[in-house]
Design an enzyme around this catalytic site. Structure first.
Site, short mmCIF file in Angstrom:
data_model
loop_
_atom_site.label_atom_id
_atom_site.label_comp_id
_atom_site.label_asym_id
_atom_site.label_seq_id
_atom_site.Cartn_x
_atom_site.Cartn_y
_atom_site.Cartn_z
N HIS A 1 0.84 -1.21 0.00
CA HIS A 1 0.00 0.00 0.00
C HIS A 1 0.88 1.26 0.00
O HIS A 1 0.60 2.22 -0.71
CB HIS A 1 -0.88 0.06 1.26
CG HIS A 1 -1.92 -1.02 1.38
ND1 HIS A 1 -2.01 -1.84 2.48
CD2 HIS A 1 -2.92 -1.40 0.53
CE1 HIS A 1 -3.04 -2.68 2.31
NE2 HIS A 1 -3.59 -2.45 1.15
N LYS B 1 -18.42 -6.96 7.37
CA LYS B 1 -17.07 -7.50 7.30
C LYS B 1 -16.44 -7.61 8.69
O LYS B 1 -16.65 -6.73 9.53
CB LYS B 1 -16.22 -6.59 6.41
CG LYS B 1 -15.36 -7.33 5.40
CD LYS B 1 -14.85 -6.35 4.34
CE LYS B 1 -13.49 -6.78 3.80
NZ LYS B 1 -13.01 -5.88 2.74
N ARG C 1 -2.27 -6.25 -8.63
CA ARG C 1 -1.17 -7.18 -8.36
C ARG C 1 -1.11 -8.31 -9.37
O ARG C 1 -0.07 -8.86 -9.66
CB ARG C 1 -1.31 -7.78 -6.95
CG ARG C 1 -0.98 -6.78 -5.86
CD ARG C 1 -1.51 -7.24 -4.53
NE ARG C 1 -2.96 -7.22 -4.53
CZ ARG C 1 -3.71 -7.32 -3.45
NH1 ARG C 1 -3.14 -7.50 -2.28
NH2 ARG C 1 -5.02 -7.27 -3.55
N SER D 1 -2.94 -7.90 2.56
CA SER D 1 -3.30 -7.84 3.97
C SER D 1 -3.80 -9.21 4.43
O SER D 1 -3.58 -9.61 5.58
CB SER D 1 -4.40 -6.79 4.20
OG SER D 1 -3.92 -5.51 3.91
P1 ADP Z 1 -9.87 -4.01 0.01
O1 ADP Z 1 -10.45 -4.52 1.28
O2 ADP Z 1 -10.70 -2.96 -0.66
O3 ADP Z 1 -9.33 -5.05 -0.94
P2 ADP Z 1 -7.12 -3.53 0.74
O4 ADP Z 1 -6.76 -2.73 1.93
O5 ADP Z 1 -6.85 -4.98 0.78
O6 ADP Z 1 -8.64 -3.18 0.50
O7 ADP Z 1 -6.45 -2.95 -0.56
C1 ADP Z 1 -6.67 -1.65 -1.00
C2 ADP Z 1 -5.99 -1.41 -2.35
O8 ADP Z 1 -4.60 -1.60 -2.24
C3 ADP Z 1 -6.44 -2.33 -3.48
O9 ADP Z 1 -6.54 -1.58 -4.67
C4 ADP Z 1 -5.30 -3.29 -3.63
O10 ADP Z 1 -5.20 -3.75 -4.97
C5 ADP Z 1 -4.14 -2.42 -3.28
N1 ADP Z 1 -3.02 -3.24 -2.82
C6 ADP Z 1 -3.02 -4.08 -1.78
N2 ADP Z 1 -1.82 -4.70 -1.65
C7 ADP Z 1 -1.05 -4.20 -2.65
C8 ADP Z 1 0.29 -4.48 -3.10
N3 ADP Z 1 1.05 -5.38 -2.48
N4 ADP Z 1 0.74 -3.79 -4.15
C9 ADP Z 1 -0.04 -2.89 -4.79
N5 ADP Z 1 -1.32 -2.62 -4.45
C10 ADP Z 1 -1.81 -3.27 -3.40
#
Ligand code: ADP
Length: 153
Positions: free
Chosen positions: A17, A41, A90, A128
């Site tokens: 992120h 959730k 990703r 995550s």
């Molecule tokens: P959600 O619950 O909406 O999936 P996340 O917090 O998991 O939210 O992710 C938010 C955003 O961050 C998403 O667009 C996801 O693709 C991006 N993201 C998460 N991990 C990575 C990573 N390792 N590299 C690039 N983008 C990421």
């Protein structure tokens, strides 16, 4: 003013992120990192904890704001005068999912545009979800977490 909303759960925020936000900074005047609260959730970390981590991590960046929202992402963007949504890709699974959501948001959000950045190869395996599994399995997730995120469980 070009404002982007970066929506997510950030449960917890990972180095993936952080990389995404830093790379997107030159594209916008302001990026609002917005924690979406979904009552259906279940989260591992409390809203307060997730918000504090985001504040600590992006403390040095004046163009980054941290917020929490409960409405539809498209509605929230309108409230904030944000014409852009930032998301990361990703892999192909991310693309399939994100494409549909971005098309829906474009319609219900009065033309809000989703801007995608591909993740860098060294971060494309980080999520995550994986980090939560490592933590719950009592493993060391620190390689995937910003230095400000200290896990005490
Ligand atoms: P959600 O619950 O909406 O999936 P996340 O917090 O998991 O939210 O992710 C938010 C955003 O961050 C998403 O667009 C996801 O693709 C991006 N993201 C998460 N991990 C990575 C990573 N390792 N590299 C690039 N983008 C990421």
């Amino acid at each position: 003013m070009k404002i982007a909303v970066f929506p997510g759960s950030f449960d917890p925020i990972t180095v993936g992120h952080v990389d995404l936000v830093r790379r997107a900074l030159p594209l916008f005047d302001k990026i609002i990192i917005a924690i979406g609260v979904n009552s259906q959730k279940k989260y591992l970390f409390s809203l307060e904890q997730r918000k504090n981590w985001l504040k600590d991590v992006f403390n040095d960046l004046g163009a980054v704001e941290i917020d929490v929202y409960e409405s539809l992402t498209a509605k929230y963007c309108e409230e904030k005068n944000a014409r852009f949504i930032l998301r990361g890709l990703r892999n192909a699974a991310d693309f399939d999912y994100e494409k549909t959501i971005s098309q829906l948001n474009h319609i219900i959000g009065n033309g809000v545009e989703t801007i995608f950045l591909n993740s860098q190869p060294q971060y494309s395996h980080i999520s995550s979800t994986i980090v939560r599994e490592i933590i719950l399995g009592k493993g060391d997730a620190s390689p995937f977490l910003p230095a400000q995120v200290k896990i005490t469980m």
